[in-house]
Design an enzyme around this catalytic site. Structure first.
Site, PDB file in Angstrom:
ATOM      1  CE  LYS A   1      -2.269   2.917   2.369  1.00 42.03           C
ATOM      2  NZ  LYS A   1      -2.060   3.942   1.770  1.00 42.03           N
TER       3      LYS A   1
ATOM      4  CD  GLU B   1       9.635  12.847  11.431  1.00 39.26           C
ATOM      5  OE1 GLU B   1       8.490  12.494  11.298  1.00 39.26           O
ATOM      6  OE2 GLU B   1      11.051  12.127  10.410  1.00 39.26           O
TER       7      GLU B   1
ATOM      8  CD  GLU C   1      12.176   0.667  10.017  1.00 42.85           C
ATOM      9  OE1 GLU C   1      13.143   1.085  10.393  1.00 42.85           O
ATOM     10  OE2 GLU C   1      12.912  -0.414  10.280  1.00 42.85           O
TER      11      GLU C   1
END
Ligand code: NAD
Length: 495
Positions: free
Chosen positions: A189, A397, A264
């Protein structure tokens, strides 16, 4: 190097496939829904892509399960799998120019980066794992004469691969290549922001001889990812994306069939310059590229630049010059250093962080909040000095081209500052002192440390994160295969 005119011509002639690929063919989404795929550099609609739902996921899982159980791929010889994967690598190389242009239109990435990734790294992954699989051995256990025992690894089964938009085809290859080499049947996906090259890859996989049902691609949004995460007939999911969504996959697993989850996720990586470092062109090039490469939309981007006071003025002066020199522009122009952000939403998020940096008192040296235009989501490389550890832009982030400098007065403080993060993906250290380099490398709590050069390693080295950047799983290297293999002990009692 080709020209912008050539790439624009290729773009004009592209035939873009937009349907999911299930059981060896492109199919219409069951409920017939689609979404507009916008080129973020122009704001123009380039395709209407299938918006798959859980019914389509079910169809893909059925096809994957059937192919896995039949053994057509999972039990064929490693040499046969290798042959198909090598062929796939060649087909990607043959189609790489068109696929790179498609990737650039889809994501706003520069054509130069797309050619490197799609034409270089992506096929190398299929080749490397294809070459690896017939050289991967099990173990024979030391036993007495009355027993023989072996430890073997078997493909884990049907695997969901859920990937992000920042390196669309490369992230897909990081997972699909080892999963296929291991013998799994996959449901890939891609992110809703960048689905087009993954769709094309499926067609090439078929042409390479990968049997029907082994390579499936499903397009859609978070709910499509959730349907994969919660499906009880999927044995494992390998996910790359944000830490927030990674956490959801742990929940989906716990609330369904306890499927294995490989994660990850995000990062907030440090770039550390110690007092003895030579502030030369190479260091500055590394500092700038570690933060601005791919418009800062990189999980291992080194955005927290922790610089010793002794060398800070020299560093800042030179990194400012470098920042000013970067060309932001048309992604199809081979002379552009940076393209656009992935979407207008993300453009707004990055600008929000830049504004927060200003509001919280960081010193803006270059760039700043970009004024939006209706024609594309471009943010300019932005340089801040005097970050404090507790500022939002030091902790969160940003995923945009925002380089922030945190001055420190000692190596010990540099290490403490670097480790003061919920993330632990990557770190770079510059020093001429080998003892300091080893000490930093051993004490930085992250999955990759690069010394005297920004690098994520290469295909041979495992990549993944400590803390909230990842789980114990790793992409790349021989370690990536482990995400897609089960360990079986065979114990023979000899009569
Ligand atoms: P994201 O988490 O929003 O999306 C990633 C994928 O998950 C997409 O395919 C998306 O459709 C899907 N998804 C979104 N919401 C979901 C939900 N509720 N349930 C199930 N699936 C869902 O991430 P992104 O914005 O596409 O990518 C950026 C993130 O990826 C950054 O945090 C970056 O650091 C990370 N990243 C990490 C690595 C690494 O190797 N560690 C590499 C690249 C990117």
């Amino acid at each position: 190097m080709s020209t912008i005119e050539n790439y624009e011509k290729i773009a004009g002639n592209l035939k873009i496939e937009t349907r999911p690929f299930i059981d060896g063919k492109y199919v219409e989404p069951i409920d017939g829904q689609s979404f507009e795929k916008i080129n973020p550099a122009t704001g123009e609609i380039i395709a209407n892509v299938a918006k798959c739902n859980e019914k389509d996921v079910q169809k893909a899982v059925d096809a994957a399960r059937k192919s896995f159980n039949s053994g057509v791929w999972s039990k064929c010889s490693p040499e046969e799998r290798k042959e198909s994967l090598l062929k796939l690598a060649e087909l990607i190389r043959t189609n790489s120019e068109e696929m790179s242009v498609l990737e650039s239109l889809d994501s706003g990435k520069t054509i130069t980066d797309c050619l490197n990734e799609v034409g270089g790294e992506v096929p190398n992954f299929f080749q490397w794992y294809g070459e690896l699989i017939d050289k991967t051995f099990g173990k024979v256990v030391p036993t007495g004469q009355d027993v023989s025992s072996f430890i073997v690894k078997e493909p884990i089964g049907v695997v969901g691969l859920v990937v992000p938009w920042n390196f669309p085809l490369l992230m897909a290859a990081w997972k699909a290549a080892p999963a296929l080499a291991a013998g799994c049947s996959i449901i890939l996906k891609p992110a809703e922001q960048s689905p087009l090259t993954a769709i094309k890859l499926a067609e090439l996989a078929k042409e390479a001889g990968i049997p029907d049902g082994v390579f499936n691609v499903i397009t859609g949004f978070g709910d499509t990812g959730e349907a994969i995460g919660r499906h009880s007939d999927i044995d494992a999911v390998s996910f790359t994306g944000s830490t927030e969504v990674g956490a959801l996959f742990m929940r989906y697993s716990g609330e369904s069939n306890l499927k294995t989850i490989g994660l990850e996720m995000g990062g907030k990586s440090p770039f550390i310059v110690l007092d003895d470092a030579d502030i030369n062109d190479d260091l500055i090039e590394n500092a700038a590229m570690s933060a601005y490469w791919n418009g800062g939309q990189n999980c291992s981007a080194n955005m927290r630049q922790i610089i010793h006071e002794k060398v800070k003025d020299d560093f800042l002066h030179k990194v400012l010059e470098k920042t000013k020199s970067l060309k932001v522009g048309n992604p199809l122009d081979p002379t552009s250093d940076m393209g656009s952000m992935i979407s207008e939403d993300h453009f707004n998020t990055v600008n929000g962080y830049i504004q927060k940096g200003i509001d919280e008192g960081a010193s803006l040296l270059h760039g700043g909040v970009a004024t939006g235009s209706s024609k594309g989501s471009f943010v300019y490389p932005t340089l801040f000095d005097n970050l404090k550890e507790d500022m939002t832009i030091s902790k969160e982030e940003i995923f945009g081209p925002v380089l922030g400098v945190l001055p420190v007065q000692s190596m010990e403080k540099a290490l403490e500052t670097a480790n003061n993060s919920n993330y632990g993906l990557h770190a770079t250290v510059f020093t001429q002192d080998v003892d300091k380099a080893f000490s930093m490398a051993k004490n930085l709590r992250c999955g990759t440390v690069s010394v005297n050069g920004f690098s994520e390693g290469d295909i041979k080295t495992p990549f993944g994160g400590y803390k909230q950047s990842g789980s114990l799983s790793r992409d790349n290297g021989t370690e990536a295969l482990d995400q897609y293999l089960q360990i079986k002990t065979i114990w023979f009692t000899l009569k």
